[in-house]
Design an enzyme around this catalytic site. Structure first.
Site, short mmCIF file in Angstrom:
data_model
loop_
_atom_site.label_atom_id
_atom_site.label_comp_id
_atom_site.label_asym_id
_atom_site.label_seq_id
_atom_site.Cartn_x
_atom_site.Cartn_y
_atom_site.Cartn_z
N ARG A 35 0.82 -1.22 0.00
CA ARG A 35 0.00 0.00 0.00
C ARG A 35 0.85 1.26 0.00
O ARG A 35 0.50 2.25 -0.64
CB ARG A 35 -0.93 0.01 1.21
CG ARG A 35 -2.20 -0.74 0.94
CD ARG A 35 -3.31 -0.36 1.89
NE ARG A 35 -4.54 -0.93 1.36
CZ ARG A 35 -5.55 -1.36 2.11
NH1 ARG A 35 -5.49 -1.29 3.42
NH2 ARG A 35 -6.63 -1.84 1.54
N LYS A 196 -18.53 -17.88 1.04
CA LYS A 196 -19.96 -17.82 1.31
C LYS A 196 -20.76 -17.01 0.29
O LYS A 196 -20.37 -15.92 -0.10
CB LYS A 196 -20.19 -17.18 2.69
CG LYS A 196 -19.76 -18.09 3.81
CD LYS A 196 -19.98 -17.39 5.13
CE LYS A 196 -19.73 -18.32 6.29
NZ LYS A 196 -19.85 -17.60 7.55
N GLY A 353 -9.60 -9.30 -0.60
CA GLY A 353 -8.48 -9.59 0.30
C GLY A 353 -7.83 -10.94 0.02
O GLY A 353 -6.63 -11.05 -0.21
N GLY A 376 -12.77 -4.19 0.84
CA GLY A 376 -14.19 -3.86 0.98
C GLY A 376 -14.69 -2.89 -0.09
O GLY A 376 -15.79 -3.05 -0.62
P1 ADP Z 1 -12.11 -12.43 -0.96
O1 ADP Z 1 -11.48 -12.06 0.38
O2 ADP Z 1 -11.11 -12.43 -2.06
O3 ADP Z 1 -13.34 -11.62 -1.27
P2 ADP Z 1 -13.55 -14.64 0.27
O4 ADP Z 1 -13.22 -14.13 1.62
O5 ADP Z 1 -14.97 -14.58 -0.18
O6 ADP Z 1 -12.58 -13.99 -0.84
O7 ADP Z 1 -13.19 -16.20 0.18
C1 ADP Z 1 -11.92 -16.73 0.46
C2 ADP Z 1 -12.02 -17.94 1.34
O8 ADP Z 1 -12.81 -18.95 0.74
C3 ADP Z 1 -10.66 -18.56 1.56
O9 ADP Z 1 -10.37 -18.54 2.94
C4 ADP Z 1 -10.81 -19.99 1.04
O10 ADP Z 1 -10.13 -20.94 1.84
C5 ADP Z 1 -12.30 -20.20 1.13
N1 ADP Z 1 -12.76 -21.27 0.23
C6 ADP Z 1 -12.80 -21.29 -1.11
N2 ADP Z 1 -13.26 -22.47 -1.57
C7 ADP Z 1 -13.52 -23.22 -0.48
C8 ADP Z 1 -14.06 -24.56 -0.28
N3 ADP Z 1 -14.40 -25.33 -1.33
N4 ADP Z 1 -14.22 -24.99 0.99
C9 ADP Z 1 -13.88 -24.21 2.04
N5 ADP Z 1 -13.38 -22.95 1.92
C10 ADP Z 1 -13.22 -22.48 0.68
#
Ligand code: ADP
Ligand code: MG
Length: 401
Positions: A35, A196, A353, A376
């Protein structure tokens, strides 16, 4: 459209630069300078043009009072090292301490003011606090896209007092997002994955209306598969969201967006490093196992579609990438996108993130057209929201230039 540094002569002006110095720290040391490094072009340009550069930022969540461990002082020191130039520091961001520090500045000098969140007025967007900040400068430059989803005083209130401009990093971020979601070259594909559905509902709803192809991966794909009637075994999924998943699928049909779900997955009995795994069709997930990554046939099918795609926007790792070998699909896709980007065939924009971490681990974080460091704020943009800090920049108060 917001004005940029091309539209103002900053020589001799006191420039209040809102930066995002909210960097990862451990035991008083900055652990990731990304950053800070990204701010260098704006700060260098302002300083070289003879502005007095006064940097404002929040750090962590001191909740409106002084918390010594949340001081920006060590980060100001890191900035000096990165800039290879002296950077002064003032113990407060408003009042006599800040005013005296600013009064001492020569053209080209750089000064970092203490954490804006040491004052409750920052998060409240308090008008007096915004006025006290604004008093320190002649113009305002926002280079903190990553903080611009918060309507705080140093992001929004301050811009009502001063001529406001986008810094170079803000400009790059807005340009990349416009290229990816505003007026993209089509067809445009979005890859949305991660853990999720519930955290990405608004994002999915916005994307089905805007993109031509939507690829769903990660654990959130399990929710979609379960909603379609597949047995997903012990996989992470959200039973409460099956109706929602079906609604998103219906909306995609109505909007003419092709929704792609995994056709195969990598399963394991235990979620641990180097656990024994196998690849199965989504119709054959064993009841005692969980899907931890998207399978190779799914990745290959999408990679085969790449030649027809012009723009890709990516949020969310395809699997539980932190644990090997569940990073395989994410790595393979990152490699294919990197190559297509390098060959000039696609524009690729990513953010989030964990997405940034996953692409760094894969070694492809510098190969995307643009990788946003704004967690975010990037997600809110993907949800179709216009950020308050960006709106504040387009209000035209400027008659300098
Ligand atoms: P970002 O921070 O890039 O927006 P998210 O926080 O939505 O991404 O998702 C990332 C998380 O999703 C990671 O910790 C990863 O381990 C988890 N993840 C992805 N696929 C799976 C899966 N099939 N089962 C469990 N966790 C998963
Ligand atoms: Mg995350």
């Amino acid at each position: 459209m917001s004005k940029t540094l091309d539209q103002v002569n900053v020589t001799g002006l006191r420039v209040l630069l809102r930066a995002d110095l909210n960097v990862p720290m451990h035991e008083g040391k900055v652990t990731d300078l990304t950053r800070v490094e990204r701010l260098v072009p704006t700060i260098r340009e302002l300083s070289e043009k003879g502005a007095k550069v006064i940097v404002l930022s929040h750090f962590d969540r001191p909740k409106g009072k002084r918390v010594e461990s949340m001081s920006l002082k060590p980060i100001a020191e890191a900035l000096a090292t990165v800039m290879n130039k002296p950077v002064a520091f003032a113990d407060d961001c408003v009042g006599p301490v800040a005013e005296e520090a600013v009064a001492k500045m020569q053209n080209g000098d750089i000064l970092v003011l203490e954490n804006t969140r040491f004052h409750a007025g920052e998060e409240e967007n308090n008008p007096e606090f915004a006025a006290a900040l604004a008093k320190l400068g002649d113009i305002y430059v926002n280079d903190a896209f990553s903080a611009s989803h918060r309507a705080h005083a140093s992001v929004v209130g301050i811009a009502t007092h001063l001529p406001a401009f986008a810094g170079r990093l803000m400009q790059a971020e807005l340009h990349a997002l416009e290229q990816a979601l505003g007026t993209p070259a089509r067809p445009v594909a979005a890859i949305v994955a991660g853990s999720k559905v519930s955290t990405k509902l608004d994002l999915l709803a916005n994307l089905v209306a805007k993109v031509d192809i939507l690829v769903i991966g990660g654990a959130m794909a399990n929710t979609f598969l379960a909603a379609e009637g597949y047995n997903v075994g012990k996989s992470l999924q959200e039973p409460d969201l099956h109706d929602t998943a079906r609604e998103i699928q219906k909306a995609a049909v109505v909007k003419g967006c092709e929704l792609i779900l995994p056709r195969d997955v990598v399963v394991a009995e235990k979620f641990e490093a180097n656990a024994p795994t196998k690849v199965v069709k989504v119709s054959e997930i064993p009841s005692n196992m969980m899907a931890l990554d998207v399978g190779p046939a799914t990745v290959a099918a999408f990679i085969n579609r790449l030649p027809e795609i012009k723009t890709i926007i990516w949020n969310g790792p395809l699997g539980a990438f932190e644990t090997k070998p569940f990073d395989a699909a994410t790595n393979a896709l990152a490699q294919a996108i990197a190559l297509a980007t390098k060959e000039g065939k696609i524009v690729s924009v990513g953010g989030g993130g964990d997405t940034v971490s996953a692409l760094k681990l894969a070694g492809y974080h510098e190969h995307m057209t643009y990788l946003s460091g704004a967690g975010g704020a990037f997600l809110e943009w993907m949800e179709g929201k216009v950020l308050p800090g960006v709106i504040a920049l387009s209000k035209d108060l400027s008659n300098i230039g």
